[in-house]
Design a protein around this motif. Sequence first.
Motif, mmCIF file in Angstrom:
data_model
loop_
_atom_site.group_PDB
_atom_site.id
_atom_site.type_symbol
_atom_site.label_atom_id
_atom_site.label_comp_id
_atom_site.label_asym_id
_atom_site.label_seq_id
_atom_site.Cartn_x
_atom_site.Cartn_y
_atom_site.Cartn_z
ATOM 1 N N TRP A 1 -44.696 -4.375 -11.602
ATOM 2 C CA TRP A 1 -43.826 -4.685 -10.462
ATOM 3 C C TRP A 1 -42.689 -5.608 -10.886
ATOM 4 C CZ3 TRP A 1 -43.682 -1.897 -6.330
ATOM 5 C CH2 TRP A 1 -44.820 -1.248 -5.884
ATOM 6 N N LEU A 2 -42.917 -6.449 -11.874
ATOM 7 C CA LEU A 2 -41.860 -7.316 -12.396
ATOM 8 C C LEU A 2 -41.078 -6.637 -13.512
ATOM 9 C CD1 LEU A 2 -43.888 -10.640 -12.599
ATOM 10 C CD2 LEU A 2 -42.263 -9.962 -10.835
ATOM 11 N N LEU A 3 -41.739 -5.742 -14.212
ATOM 12 C CA LEU A 3 -41.120 -5.071 -15.352
ATOM 13 C C LEU A 3 -40.009 -4.108 -14.931
ATOM 14 C CD1 LEU A 3 -41.071 -4.396 -18.370
ATOM 15 C CD2 LEU A 3 -42.906 -2.770 -17.957
ATOM 16 N N ILE A 4 -40.197 -3.403 -13.850
ATOM 17 C CA ILE A 4 -39.191 -2.427 -13.413
ATOM 18 C C ILE A 4 -37.861 -3.110 -13.068
ATOM 19 C CG2 ILE A 4 -38.626 -0.739 -11.627
ATOM 20 C CD1 ILE A 4 -41.584 0.130 -11.735
ATOM 21 N N PRO A 5 -37.842 -4.196 -12.293
ATOM 22 C CA PRO A 5 -36.548 -4.862 -12.065
ATOM 23 C C PRO A 5 -35.961 -5.484 -13.334
ATOM 24 C CG PRO A 5 -38.134 -5.550 -10.424
ATOM 25 C CD PRO A 5 -38.877 -4.745 -11.426
ATOM 26 N N PHE A 6 -36.822 -5.974 -14.222
ATOM 27 C CA PHE A 6 -36.355 -6.532 -15.491
ATOM 28 C C PHE A 6 -35.635 -5.466 -16.312
ATOM 29 C CE2 PHE A 6 -37.062 -7.664 -19.969
ATOM 30 C CZ PHE A 6 -36.571 -8.968 -19.989
ATOM 31 N N ALA A 7 -36.238 -4.287 -16.416
ATOM 32 C CA ALA A 7 -35.603 -3.193 -17.159
ATOM 33 C C ALA A 7 -34.369 -2.666 -16.431
ATOM 34 C CB ALA A 7 -36.613 -2.064 -17.386
ATOM 35 N N ALA A 8 -34.371 -2.726 -15.114
ATOM 36 C CA ALA A 8 -33.188 -2.278 -14.361
ATOM 37 C C ALA A 8 -31.993 -3.180 -14.643
ATOM 38 C CB ALA A 8 -33.502 -2.252 -12.865
ATOM 39 N N VAL A 9 -32.233 -4.474 -14.800
ATOM 40 C CA VAL A 9 -31.144 -5.388 -15.157
ATOM 41 C C VAL A 9 -30.624 -5.053 -16.550
ATOM 42 C CG1 VAL A 9 -30.590 -7.803 -15.676
ATOM 43 C CG2 VAL A 9 -31.885 -7.230 -13.628
ATOM 44 N N GLY A 10 -31.534 -4.740 -17.477
ATOM 45 C CA GLY A 10 -31.121 -4.330 -18.816
ATOM 46 C C GLY A 10 -30.308 -3.050 -18.798
ATOM 47 N N ALA A 11 -30.706 -2.112 -17.945
ATOM 48 C CA ALA A 11 -29.939 -0.866 -17.818
ATOM 49 C C ALA A 11 -28.571 -1.126 -17.203
ATOM 50 C CB ALA A 11 -30.725 0.139 -16.971
ATOM 51 N N LEU A 12 -28.498 -2.055 -16.268
ATOM 52 C CA LEU A 12 -27.214 -2.422 -15.663
ATOM 53 C C LEU A 12 -26.289 -3.070 -16.694
ATOM 54 C CD1 LEU A 12 -25.629 -2.557 -12.978
ATOM 55 C CD2 LEU A 12 -26.573 -4.843 -12.697
ATOM 56 N N ILE A 13 -26.837 -3.919 -17.531
ATOM 57 C CA ILE A 13 -26.043 -4.529 -18.606
ATOM 58 C C ILE A 13 -25.532 -3.454 -19.553
ATOM 59 C CG2 ILE A 13 -26.182 -6.031 -20.641
ATOM 60 C CD1 ILE A 13 -28.167 -7.756 -19.019
ATOM 61 N N ALA A 14 -26.382 -2.476 -19.875
ATOM 62 C CA ALA A 14 -25.963 -1.383 -20.755
ATOM 63 C C ALA A 14 -24.881 -0.532 -20.108
ATOM 64 C CB ALA A 14 -27.167 -0.513 -21.117
ATOM 65 N N ALA A 15 -25.004 -0.289 -18.817
ATOM 66 C CA ALA A 15 -23.989 0.509 -18.120
ATOM 67 C C ALA A 15 -22.639 -0.198 -18.115
ATOM 68 C CB ALA A 15 -24.445 0.799 -16.689
ATOM 69 N N VAL A 16 -22.663 -1.495 -17.918
ATOM 70 C CA VAL A 16 -21.420 -2.265 -17.980
ATOM 71 C C VAL A 16 -20.844 -2.198 -19.390
ATOM 72 C CG1 VAL A 16 -20.469 -4.609 -17.847
ATOM 73 C CG2 VAL A 16 -21.985 -3.769 -16.054
ATOM 74 N N GLY A 17 -21.717 -2.262 -20.397
ATOM 75 C CA GLY A 17 -21.263 -2.149 -21.778
ATOM 76 C C GLY A 17 -20.648 -0.798 -22.079
ATOM 77 N N ILE A 18 -21.190 0.244 -21.500
ATOM 78 C CA ILE A 18 -20.629 1.583 -21.705
ATOM 79 C C ILE A 18 -19.261 1.700 -21.038
ATOM 80 C CG2 ILE A 18 -20.925 4.023 -21.086
ATOM 81 C CD1 ILE A 18 -23.923 3.645 -21.567
ATOM 82 N N LEU A 19 -19.130 1.135 -19.851
ATOM 83 C CA LEU A 19 -17.882 1.255 -19.107
ATOM 84 C C LEU A 19 -16.736 0.459 -19.715
ATOM 85 C CD1 LEU A 19 -19.110 1.117 -15.415
ATOM 86 C CD2 LEU A 19 -18.206 3.085 -16.642
ATOM 87 N N PHE A 20 -17.038 -0.700 -20.278
ATOM 88 C CA PHE A 20 -15.971 -1.601 -20.686
ATOM 89 C C PHE A 20 -15.807 -1.762 -22.192
ATOM 90 C CE2 PHE A 20 -16.981 -3.138 -16.353
ATOM 91 C CZ PHE A 20 -15.752 -2.854 -15.786
#
Length: 80
Positions: free
Chosen positions: A27-46
């Motif tokens: 339950w804590l791991l899924i939001p933790f990984a979602a933040v990591g995926a969000l950071i990666a998405a920002v990295g891809i965009l910029f």
Amino acid sequence: MISVLWGIVALCWMVLALIPVIGITNWLLIPFAAVGALIAAVGILFTRSENRGRAKTGLILNGIVIVVAAIRLSMGGGLI
């Protein structure tokens, strides 16, 4: 680079969360990984197109963690 490290930490945490009694930490791991995926998405965009490899790797790692953790939660009924 941060998203890859975030994904590696999430992957190690996921392996630990596969133990039956510790599975509730998904339950804590899924939001933790979602933040990591969000950071990666920002990295891809910029970033420039030739420097997106690490961001894509981080997105894939965090995506795998989210999928496996969600499957593990559904198998345990969300509790174990």
